[in-house]
Structure formats: structure tokens, C-alpha cells
Design a protein around this motif. Sequence first.
Motif, PDB file in Angstrom:
ATOM      1  N   CYS A  12       0.843  -1.185   0.000  1.00 31.49           N
ATOM      2  CA  CYS A  12       0.000   0.000   0.000  1.00 31.49           C
ATOM      3  C   CYS A  12       0.887   1.246   0.000  1.00 31.49           C
ATOM      4  CB  CYS A  12      -0.887  -0.033   1.238  1.00 31.49           C
ATOM      5  SG  CYS A  12      -1.892   1.439   1.501  1.00 31.49           S
ATOM      6  N   ALA A  13       0.581   2.205  -0.853  1.00 32.68           N
ATOM      7  CA  ALA A  13       1.366   3.439  -0.950  1.00 32.68           C
ATOM      8  C   ALA A  13       1.109   4.369   0.234  1.00 32.68           C
ATOM      9  CB  ALA A  13       1.062   4.159  -2.265  1.00 32.68           C
ATOM     10  N   LEU A  52       4.635  13.450 -11.744  1.00 33.59           N
ATOM     11  CA  LEU A  52       5.779  13.408 -10.830  1.00 33.59           C
ATOM     12  C   LEU A  52       7.051  13.173 -11.632  1.00 33.59           C
ATOM     13  CD1 LEU A  52       4.244  11.110  -8.093  1.00 33.59           C
ATOM     14  CD2 LEU A  52       4.850  13.499  -7.813  1.00 33.59           C
ATOM     15  N   PRO A  53       8.172  13.693 -11.163  1.00 29.90           N
ATOM     16  CA  PRO A  53       9.437  13.378 -11.836  1.00 29.90           C
ATOM     17  C   PRO A  53       9.729  11.889 -11.663  1.00 29.90           C
ATOM     18  CG  PRO A  53       9.849  14.531  -9.785  1.00 29.90           C
ATOM     19  CD  PRO A  53       8.359  14.526  -9.982  1.00 29.90           C
ATOM     20  N   PRO A  54      10.509  11.302 -12.560  1.00 30.62           N
ATOM     21  CA  PRO A  54      10.830   9.878 -12.401  1.00 30.62           C
ATOM     22  C   PRO A  54      11.493   9.639 -11.046  1.00 30.62           C
ATOM     23  CG  PRO A  54      11.735  10.736 -14.457  1.00 30.62           C
ATOM     24  CD  PRO A  54      11.167  11.900 -13.702  1.00 30.62           C
ATOM     25  N   PRO A  55      11.222   8.477 -10.432  1.00 34.41           N
ATOM     26  CA  PRO A  55      11.823   8.218  -9.121  1.00 34.41           C
ATOM     27  C   PRO A  55      13.337   8.127  -9.212  1.00 34.41           C
ATOM     28  CG  PRO A  55      10.671   6.268  -9.922  1.00 34.41           C
ATOM     29  CD  PRO A  55      10.405   7.370 -10.897  1.00 34.41           C
ATOM     30  N   SER A  56      13.995   8.653  -8.199  1.00 34.51           N
ATOM     31  CA  SER A  56      15.449   8.573  -8.162  1.00 34.51           C
ATOM     32  C   SER A  56      15.891   7.242  -7.567  1.00 34.51           C
ATOM     33  CB  SER A  56      16.032   9.732  -7.359  1.00 34.51           C
ATOM     34  OG  SER A  56      15.479   9.755  -6.067  1.00 34.51           O
ATOM     35  N   ALA A  76       8.690   9.878  -3.176  1.00 33.35           N
ATOM     36  CA  ALA A  76       7.253   9.812  -3.439  1.00 33.35           C
ATOM     37  C   ALA A  76       6.960   9.216  -4.809  1.00 33.35           C
ATOM     38  CB  ALA A  76       6.629  11.197  -3.320  1.00 33.35           C
ATOM     39  N   ALA A  77       7.746   9.551  -5.812  1.00 30.10           N
ATOM     40  CA  ALA A  77       7.495   9.039  -7.170  1.00 30.10           C
ATOM     41  C   ALA A  77       7.614   7.522  -7.234  1.00 30.10           C
ATOM     42  CB  ALA A  77       8.451   9.696  -8.162  1.00 30.10           C
ATOM     43  N   SER A  78       8.383   6.915  -6.329  1.00 28.97           N
ATOM     44  CA  SER A  78       8.548   5.460  -6.339  1.00 28.97           C
ATOM     45  C   SER A  78       7.279   4.738  -5.896  1.00 28.97           C
ATOM     46  CB  SER A  78       9.729   5.043  -5.465  1.00 28.97           C
ATOM     47  OG  SER A  78       9.432   5.234  -4.094  1.00 28.97           O
ATOM     48  N   LEU A  79       6.306   5.460  -5.337  1.00 30.32           N
ATOM     49  CA  LEU A  79       5.057   4.862  -4.879  1.00 30.32           C
ATOM     50  C   LEU A  79       3.979   4.858  -5.960  1.00 30.32           C
ATOM     51  CD1 LEU A  79       5.002   6.485  -1.339  1.00 30.32           C
ATOM     52  CD2 LEU A  79       5.906   4.243  -2.008  1.00 30.32           C
ATOM     53  N   PHE A  80       4.318   5.353  -7.144  1.00 32.46           N
ATOM     54  CA  PHE A  80       3.388   5.436  -8.274  1.00 32.46           C
ATOM     55  C   PHE A  80       3.959   4.669  -9.458  1.00 32.46           C
ATOM     56  CE2 PHE A  80       2.643   9.111  -5.652  1.00 32.46           C
ATOM     57  CZ  PHE A  80       1.265   9.257  -5.656  1.00 32.46           C
ATOM     58  N   ASP A  81       3.067   4.174 -10.330  1.00 30.03           N
ATOM     59  CA  ASP A  81       3.567   3.558 -11.553  1.00 30.03           C
ATOM     60  C   ASP A  81       3.840   4.648 -12.595  1.00 30.03           C
ATOM     61  OD1 ASP A  81       1.105   4.210 -12.806  1.00 30.03           O
ATOM     62  OD2 ASP A  81       0.338   2.156 -12.663  1.00 30.03           O
ATOM     63  N   ASP A 131      -3.999  10.165  -4.537  1.00 27.50           N
ATOM     64  CA  ASP A 131      -2.621  10.477  -4.936  1.00 27.50           C
ATOM     65  C   ASP A 131      -2.046  11.619  -4.101  1.00 27.50           C
ATOM     66  OD1 ASP A 131      -4.467  12.197  -6.177  1.00 27.50           O
ATOM     67  OD2 ASP A 131      -3.241  12.437  -7.981  1.00 27.50           O
ATOM     68  N   ARG A 132      -2.868  12.611  -3.810  1.00 28.51           N
ATOM     69  CA  ARG A 132      -2.406  13.731  -2.982  1.00 28.51           C
ATOM     70  C   ARG A 132      -2.122  13.278  -1.544  1.00 28.51           C
ATOM     71  NH1 ARG A 132      -6.514  16.577  -6.062  1.00 28.51           N
ATOM     72  NH2 ARG A 132      -5.446  18.013  -7.460  1.00 28.51           N
ATOM     73  N   ALA A 133      -2.945  12.357  -1.031  1.00 32.04           N
ATOM     74  CA  ALA A 133      -2.712  11.823   0.314  1.00 32.04           C
ATOM     75  C   ALA A 133      -1.390  11.058   0.363  1.00 32.04           C
ATOM     76  CB  ALA A 133      -3.868  10.920   0.741  1.00 32.04           C
ATOM     77  N   VAL A 134      -1.069  10.309  -0.695  1.00 36.78           N
ATOM     78  CA  VAL A 134       0.196   9.574  -0.746  1.00 36.78           C
ATOM     79  C   VAL A 134       1.369  10.555  -0.722  1.00 36.78           C
ATOM     80  CG1 VAL A 134       1.655   8.087  -2.193  1.00 36.78           C
ATOM     81  CG2 VAL A 134      -0.771   7.553  -1.909  1.00 36.78           C
ATOM     82  N   ILE A 135       1.297  11.591  -1.550  1.00 36.29           N
ATOM     83  CA  ILE A 135       2.378  12.583  -1.617  1.00 36.29           C
ATOM     84  C   ILE A 135       2.512  13.318  -0.287  1.00 36.29           C
ATOM     85  CG2 ILE A 135       3.106  14.740  -2.725  1.00 36.29           C
ATOM     86  CD1 ILE A 135       1.784  13.570  -5.323  1.00 36.29           C
ATOM     87  N   SER A 136       1.396  13.676   0.324  1.00 33.48           N
ATOM     88  CA  SER A 136       1.427  14.353   1.621  1.00 33.48           C
ATOM     89  C   SER A 136       1.972  13.427   2.708  1.00 33.48           C
ATOM     90  CB  SER A 136       0.018  14.816   1.989  1.00 33.48           C
ATOM     91  OG  SER A 136      -0.026  15.309   3.292  1.00 33.48           O
TER      92      SER A 136
END
Length: 129
Positions: free
Chosen positions: A11-12, A39-43, A68-73, A103-108
Motif C-alpha cells: 500500500c502506498a 511526478l518526476p521519475p523516481p530517483s 514519493a514518485a517510487s510509490l506510483f507507476d 494520490d495527494r494523500a500519498v504525496i502528503s
Amino acid sequence: FTAPVDEGRGCALCNCGERSLHGQRELRKFSPSPDQPPLPPPSDPPPRRPPAGPDDLATMGFPDATDAASLFDDAGHCWVHHWCAAWSEGVRLTDVPELGGVDRAVISGIQQRCEYCKRLGATIRCQAE
């Protein structure tokens, strides 16, 4: 219809797996908000979930420096337990009806620490506040 979840996915919001012991229900794929910028690509690669023990509270939350970007496809979708999404601050029921703002909750959440365990991913307001 929700696509099958691969075994390593978590879960993200809480980082627990599909079959968590805490009653969050199934992992669901949530689309990005229409006005959410990409989102920028995950580092870094997505965080690896430690194996769940008899009580997976120890695996809840994310380690420091989780991107954060690593939690999204690549398309901006995230996988989140139904109740993790519904209980998170800022998530609302849309007209569809579907939960929006996940998505905003994940980023927050990935920017907030839990007051108890100090891990990242705190999106549910503590009842003690």
C-alpha cells in the motif's frame, strides 16, 4: 474491476501488503487526480517491504528518504488499501462514486512522520490530537 496485485506490492499509504492483519481491505489501483502534475521519475526504486511477521505493525510506514514518485507507476497510478484511502486526510468521495485525492494523500503522507513510530507515511489524523 481491480487488476490482480503482485505479491511484492504494498500500500502506498501504509506499506503493508495485500493481506494485512489490520483490516484495511484489499489493495486497489487509484488513478491520478486530473489536475495532478506528473511526478518526476523516481530517483530510487520502490521501497522493499520487509516480510510481515505475526503482527505487521513493524512494517507499517516507510523508511527515511523514500521517494514519493517510487510509490506510483509510470502512468501515475498508486495501489492503496480501501480503508487506508478512506481514512486519510484530504480524500473525498467523488460523484462517480469513487475515492478522490488518494494520490495527494500519498504525496502528503510520505512527507509526514507518525508521532508514535516516527516512520514516514502518516496520513490518518491521530485521535489524541
